[in-house]
Design a protein around this motif. Structure first.
Motif, PDB file in Angstrom:
ATOM      1  N   ILE A  84     -41.002 -44.214 -28.124  1.00  0.00           N
ATOM      2  CA  ILE A  84     -41.869 -43.343 -27.755  1.00  0.00           C
ATOM      3  C   ILE A  84     -42.731 -42.594 -28.939  1.00  0.00           C
ATOM      4  O   ILE A  84     -42.113 -42.722 -30.275  1.00  0.00           O
ATOM      5  N   THR A  85     -43.802 -42.089 -29.364  1.00  0.00           N
ATOM      6  CA  THR A  85     -44.100 -41.784 -30.195  1.00  0.00           C
ATOM      7  C   THR A  85     -44.855 -40.352 -30.019  1.00  0.00           C
ATOM      8  O   THR A  85     -45.393 -39.839 -29.056  1.00  0.00           O
ATOM      9  N   GLY A  86     -46.036 -39.970 -31.733  1.00  0.00           N
ATOM     10  CA  GLY A  86     -46.383 -38.520 -31.075  1.00  0.00           C
ATOM     11  C   GLY A  86     -45.845 -37.213 -32.143  1.00  0.00           C
ATOM     12  O   GLY A  86     -44.702 -37.915 -33.051  1.00  0.00           O
ATOM     13  N   THR A  87     -46.105 -36.400 -32.066  1.00  0.00           N
ATOM     14  CA  THR A  87     -45.905 -35.647 -32.638  1.00  0.00           C
ATOM     15  C   THR A  87     -44.066 -35.140 -32.440  1.00  0.00           C
ATOM     16  O   THR A  87     -43.483 -35.343 -31.308  1.00  0.00           O
ATOM     17  N   PRO A  88     -43.354 -34.489 -33.212  1.00  0.00           N
ATOM     18  CA  PRO A  88     -41.983 -33.987 -33.157  1.00  0.00           C
ATOM     19  C   PRO A  88     -42.006 -33.079 -31.909  1.00  0.00           C
ATOM     20  O   PRO A  88     -40.879 -33.697 -31.189  1.00  0.00           O
ATOM     21  N   GLU A  89     -42.628 -32.492 -31.270  1.00  0.00           N
ATOM     22  CA  GLU A  89     -42.946 -31.948 -30.097  1.00  0.00           C
ATOM     23  C   GLU A  89     -42.994 -33.009 -29.084  1.00  0.00           C
ATOM     24  O   GLU A  89     -42.373 -32.302 -27.705  1.00  0.00           O
ATOM     25  N   GLU A  90     -44.268 -33.645 -29.029  1.00  0.00           N
ATOM     26  CA  GLU A  90     -44.097 -34.999 -28.395  1.00  0.00           C
ATOM     27  C   GLU A  90     -42.531 -35.704 -27.456  1.00  0.00           C
ATOM     28  O   GLU A  90     -43.196 -35.691 -26.853  1.00  0.00           O
ATOM     29  N   ILE A  91     -42.840 -35.813 -28.622  1.00  0.00           N
ATOM     30  CA  ILE A  91     -41.321 -36.692 -29.071  1.00  0.00           C
ATOM     31  C   ILE A  91     -40.401 -36.496 -28.328  1.00  0.00           C
ATOM     32  O   ILE A  91     -39.549 -36.507 -26.435  1.00  0.00           O
ATOM     33  N   ALA A  92     -39.991 -34.363 -28.467  1.00  0.00           N
ATOM     34  CA  ALA A  92     -39.018 -34.179 -27.949  1.00  0.00           C
ATOM     35  C   ALA A  92     -39.097 -34.151 -25.918  1.00  0.00           C
ATOM     36  O   ALA A  92     -38.241 -34.525 -25.737  1.00  0.00           O
ATOM     37  N   LYS A  93     -40.776 -33.523 -25.525  1.00  0.00           N
ATOM     38  CA  LYS A  93     -40.705 -33.543 -24.269  1.00  0.00           C
ATOM     39  C   LYS A  93     -40.404 -34.800 -23.985  1.00  0.00           C
ATOM     40  O   LYS A  93     -39.807 -34.530 -22.620  1.00  0.00           O
ATOM     41  N   ALA A  94     -41.132 -35.616 -24.517  1.00  0.00           N
ATOM     42  CA  ALA A  94     -40.440 -37.244 -23.823  1.00  0.00           C
ATOM     43  C   ALA A  94     -39.815 -37.635 -23.162  1.00  0.00           C
ATOM     44  O   ALA A  94     -38.956 -37.601 -22.119  1.00  0.00           O
ATOM     45  N   VAL A  95     -38.765 -37.033 -24.484  1.00  0.00           N
ATOM     46  CA  VAL A  95     -37.306 -37.604 -24.090  1.00  0.00           C
ATOM     47  C   VAL A  95     -36.332 -37.175 -23.146  1.00  0.00           C
ATOM     48  O   VAL A  95     -35.625 -37.517 -22.525  1.00  0.00           O
ATOM     49  N   ALA A  96     -36.462 -35.843 -22.951  1.00  0.00           N
ATOM     50  CA  ALA A  96     -36.270 -34.666 -22.685  1.00  0.00           C
ATOM     51  C   ALA A  96     -36.677 -34.845 -20.713  1.00  0.00           C
ATOM     52  O   ALA A  96     -36.009 -35.172 -20.174  1.00  0.00           O
ATOM     53  N   ARG A  97     -38.108 -35.578 -21.224  1.00  0.00           N
ATOM     54  CA  ARG A  97     -38.881 -35.847 -19.349  1.00  0.00           C
ATOM     55  C   ARG A  97     -37.538 -36.807 -18.522  1.00  0.00           C
ATOM     56  O   ARG A  97     -36.939 -37.142 -18.137  1.00  0.00           O
ATOM     57  N   LEU A  98     -37.277 -37.876 -20.067  1.00  0.00           N
ATOM     58  CA  LEU A  98     -36.898 -38.851 -19.017  1.00  0.00           C
ATOM     59  C   LEU A  98     -35.428 -39.014 -19.340  1.00  0.00           C
ATOM     60  O   LEU A  98     -34.907 -39.120 -18.061  1.00  0.00           O
ATOM     61  N   LEU A  99     -34.945 -37.807 -19.789  1.00  0.00           N
ATOM     62  CA  LEU A  99     -33.375 -37.620 -19.061  1.00  0.00           C
ATOM     63  C   LEU A  99     -33.807 -37.244 -18.316  1.00  0.00           C
ATOM     64  O   LEU A  99     -32.573 -37.478 -17.660  1.00  0.00           O
ATOM     65  N   ARG A 100     -33.675 -36.193 -17.983  1.00  0.00           N
ATOM     66  CA  ARG A 100     -34.281 -35.674 -16.180  1.00  0.00           C
ATOM     67  C   ARG A 100     -34.554 -36.554 -15.224  1.00  0.00           C
ATOM     68  O   ARG A 100     -33.661 -36.702 -14.037  1.00  0.00           O
ATOM     69  N   GLU A 101     -35.535 -37.286 -15.539  1.00  0.00           N
ATOM     70  CA  GLU A 101     -35.690 -38.074 -14.494  1.00  0.00           C
ATOM     71  C   GLU A 101     -34.779 -39.392 -14.447  1.00  0.00           C
ATOM     72  O   GLU A 101     -34.879 -39.368 -12.721  1.00  0.00           O
ATOM     73  N   LYS A 102     -33.839 -39.776 -15.353  1.00  0.00           N
ATOM     74  CA  LYS A 102     -32.450 -40.993 -14.792  1.00  0.00           C
ATOM     75  C   LYS A 102     -31.520 -39.835 -14.724  1.00  0.00           C
ATOM     76  O   LYS A 102     -30.748 -40.073 -14.448  1.00  0.00           O
ATOM     77  N   SER A 103     -31.502 -38.548 -14.181  1.00  0.00           N
ATOM     78  CA  SER A 103     -30.988 -37.671 -13.377  1.00  0.00           C
ATOM     79  C   SER A 103     -29.303 -37.418 -14.904  1.00  0.00           C
ATOM     80  O   SER A 103     -28.633 -37.907 -14.507  1.00  0.00           O
TER      81      SER A 103
END
Lengths: 264, 324
Positions: A240-259
Motif C-alpha cells: 500500500i503506497t501513497g500519502t500518509p492519509e491515503e495509506i491510512a484510508k486504504a488500511v482502514a478500508r481493508l480492516l473493515r472489508e475483512k471484518s
C-alpha cells in the motif's frame, strides 16, 4: 575467574545491501559497522562475573583495523585487555576458520571461561562459540540466559523453544554462548572511554600464532562463496503506497472489508 | 567418502520435534544424487515408540540406546552418534537449527573432525562439493556456499524449511546398543524449567498487534496497545522489546517465545528476523508496517505498508474512528 570474551564487528543490519560485481561479497563501501548484538551481552556478562568473582576479562576479535574501535569500547565497558587477530578479510564467511584463529589466540591467555554471543546477526551460523570450544577441547553450552559460577563448576540455563530452559552444569574451563536479554549492558563512563582510547591493543599476526598464513586455519576443508543473490521476491505482500492519509484510508478500508474492525 | 544422508532426530520429554520429518524428502533427493541412502538416527533410553514413529515415514531408523542418553547432552550424543556410524556412511549429517540442534552441531563436528555449517535453508551436492544455501545480512541476501572436503559435512537447517514427509511404507528400525561412557559427559543435564508468569495467552487471541524496534521508545507501546484494543486484539512484541523488559516474556512472538496463528496479525516496526517469523508466519492475514522496504517481514506479509508506525498507526486509528 579469568574470562575471554570473543566479539565480532558486523555491518549494521538495517542497511540496504548491494551485491558486488563478482557476486562473492556485498559492496563494502559506505557500510557502517557495530558490535554484534549478543556479543554486547556476552561482554557485559563477562564483566559482571569478574566483578563478582575477581579476575581478568580479555576481549578478543578477528578482523580488520576497523575492529579496534570495538575493542576500545569493550575496554571502556570493563574489559581489562584486548587482542585483535589481524586478519583483514572483511567478509570472513568461514566460521570454522574464524573459530580456529580465535582458538589459537585464546590459548595464549589463561582462562576459566570463554564467552561469545549466541550468533552473529550478519551470518547467523550460531556455531563459532561451539566450534571454538571443540578446538580448545573444553565443554560448552549454547544460547545461555543465566550463568552461575561456583568453584570449579559453572551452572547455566539454556533457552530452548517455547519458554523452556535446560539447566546444566559443566566443569571449568568451559565455553558459553550468550543469548540476548541475559542482562542489561552498561554504558561506558566518560573517564573509562578516555582511558580506553590510549590503552594498548595486542595485535596478532600469523607468525604470532605459529602459522605461515591465515589459510592454515581452514584445515580439512575449503569454504567458498559460490554466489550471493537478492532473495527471490515471493511477491506475497500487496504494498500500500501513497500519502500518509491515503495509506491510512486504504488500511482502514481493508480492516473493515475483512471484518477485523466492526466499529466502536 | 560416504554417500548417505543421516538425519538426527530431536526429542524432548517423550515427544519428537518435527524437524526430522521435515528433512526426509529433501534428504532423499540429495541421497539419490549421491547414490546413497537416507537414515534417521534417534538417540535415547527406551525410545522404541519414537523409533517406530520415525520408521512410519518410510525410512531406515537407527535407534541408538543407552541409559546415559536419557537426556540430551552434547558429549553423550556425540558418543552415541559415533556408535551409529558403523551402520551408515554419511556424506551429510542433518540437524534442525533448534536450540538443541545448533548446540549439537559443533560438538559433532569436533567428534568427527568435520566441517559444520549451521542455519541453512537448503542444501545440495554438486561435483563432489556440498552446497549450503543460507540467508544472511538480516535475511536480505541469499548465499550459496560450497564446502570442498573429503569429510562428512554437518549441516543444520531452519525449522519449517521443508514440509514434513507423509507417512510411507518400507521403514525399518535397527537397534544399536551404544557403550556411552558417562565419565566423558562433561556437561551434565540437571532439569528442564518452565517460567511461569501470570499473563494473558496471546496464542488464544484472534487479533495480535505486535510491536518491534521500530516503535523506538517504551512510551510508544501504549500507541500500539491502543491500536490492538481498538481492533479487539492483544499486544504482542518481537524479541528486542521483551529482552529490554518493555513487556513480559509472555508477549514475545517467535521461536523462543509464543507461536501464534491469529486471524489477523499486524507487525508494527518489526523487520522480520527468522526467529520472529517462525512464530507468526501461519497467521490468517498479515499486515506489516515498516520503514525499510527491503525488510524481510514483507516476504511473509499479505499487505505491506512502507512507513513509520508512529505516524501510520495514529492515522489509521483516526480513519477507523471517523467511520468512513
Amino acid at each position: 575467574m579469568d574470562i575471554v570474551v570473543c566479539l565480532k564487528q558486523i555491518p549494521n543490519p538495517d542497511l540496504q545491501f548491494q551485491i558486488a560485481a563478482d557476486g562473492k561479497d556485498v559492496k563494502r563501501e559506505g557500510l557502517t559497522y557495530r558490535t554484534n548484538g549478543s556479543d554486547e551481552f556476552a561482554l557485559e556478562e563477562a564483566v559482571r562475573l569478574k566483578e563478582k568473582h575477581k579476575g581478568k576479562v580479555t576481549a578478543v576479535t578477528v578482523g580488520p583495523a576497523r575492529t579496534v574501535q570495538m575493542l576500545r569500547e569493550a575496554l571502556a565497558k570493563g574489559a581489562d585487555e584486548a587482542m585483535r587477530v589481524a586478519d583483514d578479510d572483511p567478509a570472513a564467511v568461514d566460521p570454522m576458520k574464524v573459530a580456529g584463529m580465535l582458538a589459537a589466540a585464546v590459548r595464549k591467555i589463561p582462562y576459566d571461561l570463554v564467552l561469545t554471543g549466541v550468533q552473529s546477526d550478519d551470518y547467523q551460523y550460531s556455531e563459532t562459540g561451539g566450534v571454538l570450544a571443540g578446538k580448545l577441547g573444553v565443554p560448552y553450552a549454547s544460547c545461555v540466559t543465566k550463568v552461575e559460577a561456583a568453584g570449579k563448576e559453572v551452572k547455566v540455563w539454556r533457552e530452548l523453544e517455547g519458554g523452556v530452559n535446560e539447566v546444566c552444569t559443566m566443569p571449568l574451563p568451559a565455553a558459553v554462548t550468550i543469548q540476548y536479554g541475559i542482562n542489561v549492558p552498561r554504558y561506558a563512563p566518560l573517564p573509562a572511554i578516555m582511558r580506553a582510547a590510549r590503552a594498548p591493543i595486542r595485535e596478532l599476526q600469523p607468525k604470532d600464532l605459529g602459522v605461515a598464513g591465515w589459510e592454515a586455519f581452514s584445515s580439512g576443508h575449503t569454504l567458498a562463496v559460490r554466489s550471493l543473490s537478492p532473495p527471490q521476491a515471493r511477491g506475497r505482500a500487496q504494498m500500500i503506497t501513497g500519502t500518509p492519509e491515503e495509506i491510512a484510508k486504504a488500511v482502514a478500508r481493508l480492516l473493515r472489508e475483512k471484518s477485523f474492525y466492526r466499529g466502536a | 567418502m560416504g554417500a548417505d544422508v543421516l538425519i538426527v532426530a530431536e526429542h524432548r520429554e517423550g515427544k519428537l520435534v518435527s524437524t526430522a520429518a521435515e528433512a526426509v524428502t529433501r534428504a532423499r533427493e540429495v541421497a539419490a544424487k549421491l547414490g546413497g541412502k537416507v537414515a534417521v538416527v534417534v538417540l535415547g533410553s527406551g525410545v522404541d515408540a519414537l523409533a517406530q514413529s520415525l520408521a512410519g515415514l518410510g525410512t531406515e531408523v537407527l535407534q541408538v540406546e543407552s541409559p546415559h542418553l536419557r537426556d540430551y547432552t552434547p558429549d553423550g550424543y556425540a558418543q552415541g552418534l559415533n556408535a551409529a556410524l558403523g551402520a551408515i556412511s554419511p556424506r551429510v549429517i542433518l540437524l534442525g537449527h533448534t536450540a538443541t540442534g545448533f548446540d549439537l552441531g559443533p560438538r559433532l563436528a569436533a567428534e568427527l573432525d568435520a566441517p559444520v555449517l549451521q542455519g541453512c535453508v537448503d542444501f545440495d551436492v554438486d561435483a563432489g562439493k556440498v552446497i549450503a544455501v543460507r540467508r544472511i545480512l538480516n535475511e536480505k541476501v541469499v548465499a550459496q556456499l560450497e564446502v570442498a572436503t573429503e569429510r562428512t559435512v554437518v549441516l543444520t537447517f531452519r525449522p519449517a524449511t521443508w514440509k514434513p514427509a507423509d507417512p510411507a511404507a518400507g521403514g525399518s528400525v535397527r537397534r544399536i546398543d551404544a557403550a556411552v561412557d558417562p565419565a566423558k559427559i562433561r556437561r551434565r543435564f540437571v532439569a528442564y524449567e518452565t517460567s511461569q508468569v501470570e499473563d494473558i495467552d496471546i496464542a488464544q487471541a484472534d487479533i495480535v498487534v505486535s510491536a518491534g524496534r521500530g516503535i523506538q521508545k517504551k512510551e510508544n507501546l501504549k500507541l500500539v496497545e491502543d491500536f490492538a484494543k481498538l481492533l479487539g486484539g492483544v499486544l504482542g512484541a518481537s524479541r528486542p522489546l521483551t529482552d529490554s523488559d518493555w513487556l513480559p516474556k509472555t508477549r514475545q512472538v517467535g521461536q523462543s517465545g509464543k507461536t501464534v496463528r491469529p486471524k489477523l496479525y499486524i507487525a508494527c516496526g518489526i523487520s522480520g528476523a527468522m526467529q520472529h517469523v517462525a512464530g507468526m508466519k501461519d497467521s490468517g492475514f498479515i499486515i506489516a508496517i515498516n520503514t525499510d522496504q527491503t525488510a524481510p517481514i514483507f516476504e511473509v506479509a499479505h499487505v505491506g505498508v512502507v512507513g513509520d508506525v508512529l505516524q501510520v498507526i495514529p492515522a489509521v486509528m483516526k480513519e477507523l474512528k471517523a467511520g468512513r
